[in-house]
Design a protein around this motif. Sequence first.
Motif, PDB file in Angstrom:
ATOM      1  N   ARG A   1       2.086   6.333   4.664  1.00 26.79           N
ATOM      2  CA  ARG A   1       1.376   7.072   5.838  1.00 26.79           C
ATOM      3  C   ARG A   1      -0.019   6.990   5.628  1.00 26.79           C
ATOM      4  O   ARG A   1      -0.389   7.906   4.640  1.00 26.79           O
ATOM      5  N   LEU A   2      -1.078   6.291   6.062  1.00 29.92           N
ATOM      6  CA  LEU A   2      -2.387   6.310   5.398  1.00 29.92           C
ATOM      7  C   LEU A   2      -3.393   6.512   6.549  1.00 29.92           C
ATOM      8  O   LEU A   2      -3.204   5.990   7.471  1.00 29.92           O
TER       9      LEU A   2
ATOM     10  N   LYS B   1      -7.504   2.842   3.666  1.00 31.66           N
ATOM     11  CA  LYS B   1      -6.677   1.457   3.569  1.00 31.66           C
ATOM     12  C   LYS B   1      -7.698   0.287   3.188  1.00 31.66           C
ATOM     13  O   LYS B   1      -8.904   0.682   3.473  1.00 31.66           O
ATOM     14  N   ASP B   2      -7.051  -0.520   2.329  1.00 35.31           N
ATOM     15  CA  ASP B   2      -8.086  -1.734   1.982  1.00 35.31           C
ATOM     16  C   ASP B   2      -9.350  -1.088   0.957  1.00 35.31           C
ATOM     17  O   ASP B   2     -10.599  -1.630   1.265  1.00 35.31           O
ATOM     18  N   LEU B   3      -9.125  -0.385   0.268  1.00 34.32           N
ATOM     19  CA  LEU B   3     -10.355   0.402  -0.351  1.00 34.32           C
ATOM     20  C   LEU B   3     -11.333  -0.533  -1.301  1.00 34.32           C
ATOM     21  O   LEU B   3     -12.429  -0.711  -1.187  1.00 34.32           O
ATOM     22  N   ASN B   4     -10.401  -1.676  -2.086  1.00 38.60           N
ATOM     23  CA  ASN B   4     -10.983  -2.421  -2.966  1.00 38.60           C
ATOM     24  C   ASN B   4     -11.848  -3.277  -1.982  1.00 38.60           C
ATOM     25  O   ASN B   4     -13.385  -3.516  -2.200  1.00 38.60           O
TER      26      ASN B   4
ATOM     27  N   GLU C   1       3.823  -1.187  -2.555  1.00 39.42           N
ATOM     28  CA  GLU C   1       3.520  -1.314  -1.279  1.00 39.42           C
ATOM     29  C   GLU C   1       2.479  -0.406  -0.861  1.00 39.42           C
ATOM     30  O   GLU C   1       1.578  -0.740  -0.137  1.00 39.42           O
ATOM     31  N   VAL C   2       2.522   0.634  -1.508  1.00 36.97           N
ATOM     32  CA  VAL C   2       1.482   1.809  -1.308  1.00 36.97           C
ATOM     33  C   VAL C   2       0.060   1.230  -1.935  1.00 36.97           C
ATOM     34  O   VAL C   2      -0.899   1.222  -1.383  1.00 36.97           O
ATOM     35  N   PHE C   3       0.274   0.730  -3.157  1.00 33.93           N
ATOM     36  CA  PHE C   3      -1.183   0.090  -3.743  1.00 33.93           C
ATOM     37  C   PHE C   3      -1.613  -1.049  -2.898  1.00 33.93           C
ATOM     38  O   PHE C   3      -3.097  -1.035  -2.549  1.00 33.93           O
TER      39      PHE C   3
ATOM     40  N   ASP D   1      -4.932  -6.803  -2.602  1.00 29.43           N
ATOM     41  CA  ASP D   1      -4.433  -7.641  -3.505  1.00 29.43           C
ATOM     42  C   ASP D   1      -4.539  -7.268  -4.895  1.00 29.43           C
ATOM     43  O   ASP D   1      -5.439  -6.601  -5.370  1.00 29.43           O
ATOM     44  N   TYR D   2      -3.342  -7.471  -5.610  1.00 31.12           N
ATOM     45  CA  TYR D   2      -3.322  -7.161  -6.974  1.00 31.12           C
ATOM     46  C   TYR D   2      -4.250  -7.985  -7.962  1.00 31.12           C
ATOM     47  O   TYR D   2      -4.696  -7.444  -8.941  1.00 31.12           O
ATOM     48  N   ASP D   3      -4.462  -9.160  -7.637  1.00 26.40           N
ATOM     49  CA  ASP D   3      -5.666 -10.106  -8.210  1.00 26.40           C
ATOM     50  C   ASP D   3      -6.703 -10.404  -7.512  1.00 26.40           C
ATOM     51  O   ASP D   3      -6.540 -10.951  -6.255  1.00 26.40           O
TER      52      ASP D   3
END
Length: 274
Positions: free
Chosen positions: A38-39, A44-47, A140-142, A148-150
Motif C-alpha cells: 500500500r503506497l 511510486k515509480d521513484l527511479n 513486488e514492493v521494490f 524495473d530491476y534493470d
Amino acid sequence: MFSIIKTCGHVLLSVGMLLLTVSMQACDEFEYSPYEVRLDEDEKDLNKRNIAAIEALDIAPTDTVRFVLTADPQGFYQENEQLVRHINQLEDIDFVLLGGDLTDFGLVKEFKLVHEDFKTLKVPYVAVVGNHDAINNGKEVFSAMYGDYDVSFAVGNTKFILLNTNYLEFDKQVPDLDWLEAELKASATYENVIVVSHIPPTNTEFGEEKSVRYGQLLNQYKVDFSLHGHNHNYKYHFPFGEELPVLETAATEKLEYVVFTVAGNEVSFERVKI
C-alpha cells in the motif's frame, strides 16, 4: 447477558463489554497486513521520476558531473539521517546512487522508512535492488516503489547501467548478461560507462558462471567502473585486470560514502567519512 455487536464489519456475540473492548482494540492495531503493498502516489515509480529529474538538469557532455555512491541502509535509520544531512552539505552534487539492500526483510514499512530519509536529499536518488529487498514480497514492493530491476540512463557524457545481480533470490536467472551486453553496445557514443549493482562479481552470490562473463563484457566494452554494495565494507580492487576497477562502498551504518567526479573522460573518486 448475551448481546450481538458489530465491529470491523463482522457480527460478534459478546458477553458484557469485555469482548467489545478487545475487538475494538484489535481493529485499531491491525489496519492492514505488513505484506500488503500500500503506497502513496509520491512513493511510486521513484527511479523513473528521479531519473527524469536528473535528465531535466540538462547536463552537457562537456560539464562536470558529481554523484554519491552509498548502499545497505537496511535498518540503520539513525545513521541514514546523519548521512543524508552530510550529503546535503556538499556542493555541486547532481544525484545519489543507492546500491541496494534498502531493507532487512523486504517489508513495505522498511522501504517507506528508508525513503523517508532519502527523499530529504537536495538531489534525486536512484536505487538498485539488493538481495534482502527480494525476500518475502520485497520484489513486488521494490517494483512498485522503484520500477524495473534493470535500468539505464545517461548524464552528460556518461552512461549509467543499473543491474540486478541477486543471483540466488532470482532463481539464478540474473544478472541478465544479454541485456547488459545490449546496453553496453548501445553505449558506444558515451565517453564513460559505469555499471552499478548490489552484489559484486567477486561474491559467490553473484553466480560464478555469471561472474566470468561479466568481467569479460566489462573489459570488452571498456567500462570505467563497476560499483557495488552488499559486503558492508569499503573495497577498491581489480579482479578483472588493471583496466577495470571494482569499488564496493560501505554500509550507511559505517557513516561513510564515496563521491565520484566525472570530468571529460576522467572518472575520479573520494572516500568520505563522517
